[in-house]
Design a protein around this motif. Structure first.
Motif, PDB file in Angstrom:
ATOM      1  N   ARG A 135       0.911  -1.220  -0.026  1.00  0.00           N
ATOM      2  CA  ARG A 135      -0.015  -0.019   0.177  1.00  0.00           C
ATOM      3  C   ARG A 135       0.886   1.241   0.038  1.00  0.00           C
ATOM      4  NH1 ARG A 135      -5.538   0.514   3.509  1.00  0.00           N
ATOM      5  NH2 ARG A 135      -6.481   2.006   2.241  1.00  0.00           N
ATOM      6  N   VAL A 136       1.044   1.826  -1.142  1.00  0.00           N
ATOM      7  CA  VAL A 136       1.753   2.879  -1.236  1.00  0.00           C
ATOM      8  C   VAL A 136       1.479   4.239  -0.872  1.00  0.00           C
ATOM      9  CG1 VAL A 136       3.414   1.703  -2.956  1.00  0.00           C
ATOM     10  CG2 VAL A 136       1.747   3.226  -3.769  1.00  0.00           C
ATOM     11  N   GLU A 137      -0.154   4.377  -1.202  1.00  0.00           N
ATOM     12  CA  GLU A 137      -0.610   5.677  -0.800  1.00  0.00           C
ATOM     13  C   GLU A 137      -2.009   5.105  -0.163  1.00  0.00           C
ATOM     14  OE1 GLU A 137      -0.989   8.014  -4.161  1.00  0.00           O
ATOM     15  OE2 GLU A 137       1.282   8.181  -4.428  1.00  0.00           O
ATOM     16  N   LYS A 138      -2.886   6.110   0.174  1.00  0.00           N
ATOM     17  CA  LYS A 138      -4.342   5.786   0.886  1.00  0.00           C
ATOM     18  C   LYS A 138      -5.114   4.807   0.017  1.00  0.00           C
ATOM     19  CE  LYS A 138      -8.731   7.480   2.878  1.00  0.00           C
ATOM     20  NZ  LYS A 138      -9.215   8.671   2.926  1.00  0.00           N
ATOM     21  N   ASN A 139      -4.996   5.088  -1.256  1.00  0.00           N
ATOM     22  CA  ASN A 139      -5.773   4.473  -2.383  1.00  0.00           C
ATOM     23  C   ASN A 139      -5.148   3.891  -3.349  1.00  0.00           C
ATOM     24  OD1 ASN A 139      -8.444   4.798  -0.938  1.00  0.00           O
ATOM     25  ND2 ASN A 139      -8.307   6.875  -1.715  1.00  0.00           N
ATOM     26  N   ARG A 140      -3.878   3.672  -3.066  1.00  0.00           N
ATOM     27  CA  ARG A 140      -2.973   3.255  -4.212  1.00  0.00           C
ATOM     28  C   ARG A 140      -2.109   1.806  -3.778  1.00  0.00           C
ATOM     29  NH1 ARG A 140       2.772   5.078  -6.609  1.00  0.00           N
ATOM     30  NH2 ARG A 140       2.609   3.751  -8.425  1.00  0.00           N
ATOM     31  N   PHE A 141      -2.096   0.843  -4.482  1.00  0.00           N
ATOM     32  CA  PHE A 141      -1.604  -0.494  -4.275  1.00  0.00           C
ATOM     33  C   PHE A 141      -0.710  -0.817  -5.372  1.00  0.00           C
ATOM     34  CE2 PHE A 141      -5.174  -0.140  -1.345  1.00  0.00           C
ATOM     35  CZ  PHE A 141      -4.773  -0.654  -0.209  1.00  0.00           C
ATOM     36  N   VAL A 142       0.469  -1.656  -5.218  1.00  0.00           N
ATOM     37  CA  VAL A 142       1.319  -2.180  -6.246  1.00  0.00           C
ATOM     38  C   VAL A 142       1.246  -3.344  -5.901  1.00  0.00           C
ATOM     39  CG1 VAL A 142       2.393  -0.032  -6.806  1.00  0.00           C
ATOM     40  CG2 VAL A 142       3.412  -1.736  -5.208  1.00  0.00           C
ATOM     41  N   ALA A 143       1.680  -4.388  -6.879  1.00  0.00           N
ATOM     42  CA  ALA A 143       1.782  -5.930  -6.835  1.00  0.00           C
ATOM     43  C   ALA A 143       2.847  -6.454  -7.559  1.00  0.00           C
ATOM     44  CB  ALA A 143       0.455  -6.764  -7.096  1.00  0.00           C
ATOM     45  N   LEU A 144       3.888  -6.876  -7.155  1.00  0.00           N
ATOM     46  CA  LEU A 144       5.014  -7.454  -8.000  1.00  0.00           C
ATOM     47  C   LEU A 144       5.502  -8.935  -7.574  1.00  0.00           C
ATOM     48  CD1 LEU A 144       6.016  -4.177  -7.095  1.00  0.00           C
ATOM     49  CD2 LEU A 144       6.909  -4.572  -9.475  1.00  0.00           C
ATOM     50  N   ASP A 145       6.206  -9.581  -8.465  1.00  0.00           N
ATOM     51  CA  ASP A 145       6.665 -10.905  -8.196  1.00  0.00           C
ATOM     52  C   ASP A 145       7.707 -10.573  -6.957  1.00  0.00           C
ATOM     53  OD1 ASP A 145       5.530 -12.504  -9.971  1.00  0.00           O
ATOM     54  OD2 ASP A 145       7.181 -12.226 -11.295  1.00  0.00           O
ATOM     55  N   ARG A 146       7.704 -11.458  -5.870  1.00  0.00           N
ATOM     56  CA  ARG A 146       8.649 -11.087  -4.738  1.00  0.00           C
ATOM     57  C   ARG A 146       9.901 -11.611  -4.806  1.00  0.00           C
ATOM     58  NH1 ARG A 146       7.985 -13.221   0.954  1.00  0.00           N
ATOM     59  NH2 ARG A 146       7.786 -15.202   0.099  1.00  0.00           N
ATOM     60  N   SER A 147      10.360 -12.513  -5.904  1.00  0.00           N
ATOM     61  CA  SER A 147      11.814 -13.160  -5.900  1.00  0.00           C
ATOM     62  C   SER A 147      12.562 -12.413  -6.855  1.00  0.00           C
ATOM     63  CB  SER A 147      11.577 -14.659  -6.526  1.00  0.00           C
ATOM     64  OG  SER A 147      10.698 -15.379  -5.741  1.00  0.00           O
ATOM     65  N   CYS A 148      13.499 -12.067  -6.552  1.00  0.00           N
ATOM     66  CA  CYS A 148      14.762 -11.228  -7.090  1.00  0.00           C
ATOM     67  C   CYS A 148      15.209 -12.148  -8.255  1.00  0.00           C
ATOM     68  CB  CYS A 148      15.678 -10.903  -6.261  1.00  0.00           C
ATOM     69  SG  CYS A 148      17.162 -10.088  -7.079  1.00  0.00           S
ATOM     70  N   THR A 149      15.479 -11.315  -9.424  1.00  0.00           N
ATOM     71  CA  THR A 149      15.727 -11.953 -10.719  1.00  0.00           C
ATOM     72  C   THR A 149      17.142 -12.362 -10.614  1.00  0.00           C
ATOM     73  OG1 THR A 149      16.289  -9.765 -11.576  1.00  0.00           O
ATOM     74  CG2 THR A 149      14.209 -10.795 -11.944  1.00  0.00           C
ATOM     75  N   HIS A 150      18.152 -12.057  -9.646  1.00  0.00           N
ATOM     76  CA  HIS A 150      19.149 -12.296  -9.359  1.00  0.00           C
ATOM     77  C   HIS A 150      19.667 -13.619  -9.092  1.00  0.00           C
ATOM     78  CE1 HIS A 150      23.231 -12.546  -7.162  1.00  0.00           C
ATOM     79  NE2 HIS A 150      23.592 -12.654  -8.173  1.00  0.00           N
ATOM     80  N   GLY A 151      19.054 -14.189  -7.794  1.00  0.00           N
ATOM     81  CA  GLY A 151      19.319 -15.334  -7.337  1.00  0.00           C
ATOM     82  C   GLY A 151      18.028 -16.080  -6.465  1.00  0.00           C
ATOM     83  N   GLY A 152      16.816 -15.294  -6.669  1.00  0.00           N
ATOM     84  CA  GLY A 152      15.594 -15.806  -6.041  1.00  0.00           C
ATOM     85  C   GLY A 152      15.431 -15.343  -4.668  1.00  0.00           C
ATOM     86  N   ALA A 153      16.381 -14.733  -4.104  1.00  0.00           N
ATOM     87  CA  ALA A 153      15.912 -14.036  -2.701  1.00  0.00           C
ATOM     88  C   ALA A 153      14.802 -13.293  -2.582  1.00  0.00           C
ATOM     89  CB  ALA A 153      17.235 -13.331  -2.205  1.00  0.00           C
ATOM     90  N   GLN A 154      14.125 -13.096  -1.603  1.00  0.00           N
ATOM     91  CA  GLN A 154      12.838 -12.372  -1.434  1.00  0.00           C
ATOM     92  C   GLN A 154      13.397 -10.956  -1.329  1.00  0.00           C
ATOM     93  OE1 GLN A 154      10.094 -14.226  -1.984  1.00  0.00           O
ATOM     94  NE2 GLN A 154      11.686 -15.732  -2.482  1.00  0.00           N
ATOM     95  N   CYS A 155      12.223 -10.270  -2.176  1.00  0.00           N
ATOM     96  CA  CYS A 155      12.355  -8.486  -2.034  1.00  0.00           C
ATOM     97  C   CYS A 155      11.478  -8.116  -0.967  1.00  0.00           C
ATOM     98  CB  CYS A 155      12.003  -7.929  -3.423  1.00  0.00           C
ATOM     99  SG  CYS A 155      13.156  -8.476  -4.742  1.00  0.00           S
ATOM    100  N   THR A 156      11.714  -6.868  -0.446  1.00  0.00           N
ATOM    101  CA  THR A 156      10.673  -6.533   0.487  1.00  0.00           C
ATOM    102  C   THR A 156      10.533  -5.178   0.059  1.00  0.00           C
ATOM    103  OG1 THR A 156      12.456  -5.718   1.911  1.00  0.00           O
ATOM    104  CG2 THR A 156      11.631  -7.734   2.583  1.00  0.00           C
ATOM    105  N   TYR A 157       9.278  -4.368   0.589  1.00  0.00           N
ATOM    106  CA  TYR A 157       8.840  -3.183   0.277  1.00  0.00           C
ATOM    107  C   TYR A 157       9.607  -2.270   1.093  1.00  0.00           C
ATOM    108  CZ  TYR A 157       6.015   0.905  -0.322  1.00  0.00           C
ATOM    109  OH  TYR A 157       5.427   2.382  -0.648  1.00  0.00           O
ATOM    110  N   ASN A 158      10.081  -0.891   0.712  1.00  0.00           N
ATOM    111  CA  ASN A 158      10.865  -0.144   1.512  1.00  0.00           C
ATOM    112  C   ASN A 158       9.972   1.199   0.997  1.00  0.00           C
ATOM    113  OD1 ASN A 158      12.158   2.415   2.216  1.00  0.00           O
ATOM    114  ND2 ASN A 158      14.228   1.000   2.011  1.00  0.00           N
ATOM    115  N   HIS A 159       9.086   1.778   1.978  1.00  0.00           N
ATOM    116  CA  HIS A 159       8.144   2.766   1.791  1.00  0.00           C
ATOM    117  C   HIS A 159       8.628   4.204   1.598  1.00  0.00           C
ATOM    118  CE1 HIS A 159       4.379   4.937   1.713  1.00  0.00           C
ATOM    119  NE2 HIS A 159       4.653   5.329   2.861  1.00  0.00           N
TER     120      HIS A 159
END
Length: 158
Positions: free
Chosen positions: A83-107
């Protein structure tokens, strides 16, 4: 060694290079990146090609800056919804394309960051900003419909 146990009965557990490095860094007090909590099953539903997240049941998405992971192995789905803003959401693949480690959201930075030591960083469209990796993250269309976040999980990219 426990009484009655010979050294031939104790097999060492093999460690990957990554596990050894992460363990060493944690022992040295170096913090590794955070983990995005998984959305509770009761807050997740599917309707055909649409993932639906009930905001009343997914605490990670109740306010801007929050995020949750949605994992459904049967659908080969492993995404992060933020949830990036009150009424705005984003959705992305969570696995990094480098080695598959998980990504996290940094607001604060408005980006996704890989949790590996590589720390690849992606913008909210999934475009690689920096890091040693092999491309962008897939993004999905996400919209708010009442108290439900709807994410189109099949078909066209966002």
């Amino acid at each position: 060694m426990a009484e009655g146990t010979s050294s031939s009965e104790i097999a060492p557990t093999p460690l990957s290079r990554r596990a050894l490095m992460q363990g060493s860094l944690m022992l040295a007090g170096v913090p590794l990146c955070c983990v995005t909590p998984e959305a509770p099953p009761e807050g997740v539903a599917f309707d055909g090609k649409t993932l639906m997240l009930n905001l009343k049941l997914v605490p990670g998405l109740k306010s801007p800056g929050g995020a949750c992971a949605v994992i459904d192995l049967s659908r080969k789905l492993d995404i992060i919804v933020a949830r990036v803003e009150k009424n705005r959401f984003v959705a992305l693949d969570r696995s990094c394309t480098h080695g598959g480690a998980q990504c996290t959201y940094n607001h604060k930075r408005r980006s996704l960051r890989c949790t590996s030591l590589n720390h690849a960083e992606y913008d909210l469209n999934g475009t690689l900003l920096h890091g040693r990796t092999h491309g962008n993250l897939r993004s999905y269309t996400a919209r708010l419909n009442g108290s439900t976040v709807e994410v189109l999980i099949a078909g066209e990219k966002a």
